[in-house]
Design a protein around this motif. Sequence first.
Motif: not given
Length: 201
Positions: A62-74, A91-94
């Motif tokens: 998402g660094e360009t689209s803004g569609n980031t993934l906020a980390l919850v756990a690994i 937002g959309p992942v793909c």
Amino acid sequence: MINPDDIDFAKGEGLVPAIVQHAETSQVLMLGYMNRESVKVTIKERLVTFYSRCKNRLWTKGETSGNTLALVAIHIDCDRDTLLVKALPAGPVCHTGTPTCFGDDAPASPGFLNTLERVIDERGTADPEESYVARLNARGLNKLAQKVGEEGVETALAGVAEDDEALKGEAADLVFHLMMLMRARGLSLADVVSTLEARHR
């Protein structure tokens, strides 16, 4: 949170596959690759960051689209060479605009009910003039229970006298109102699942 030193990067020549799963619905969103540095950045910044094999650099989703993934756990698998990343998408992942990288025809996840449960909680305290959930909650447990009964009858009738679309619609209404009743009593779907699991043993 995991320790990057516990991951076996050697097997994949410095990279490990990272399966990204929606933290609320459990739907599989995408697959990427991480190196030690991208794992560290992901944990520090709380945004899922991969190592891009084509760009040969770290890449934050998402660094360009803004569609980031906020980390919850690994989580690390038993062989310590694969990661399961649980995240919340903004937002959309793909890049094609679909919710997941597996297309629009990816099967719906029962885990969506967890998201719906959170929405019910949020709307329960909203303005009754603007929210059906708040309006029905304001009428009390008896009305909620009555509504569940009505939806149950309508679902049963649809099951014997109507088509599949009608049955799915009535069943959705029943589940929704049952969830409202459960939340009004301070219970959740997790409590129902626990009861079912106990019966299955």
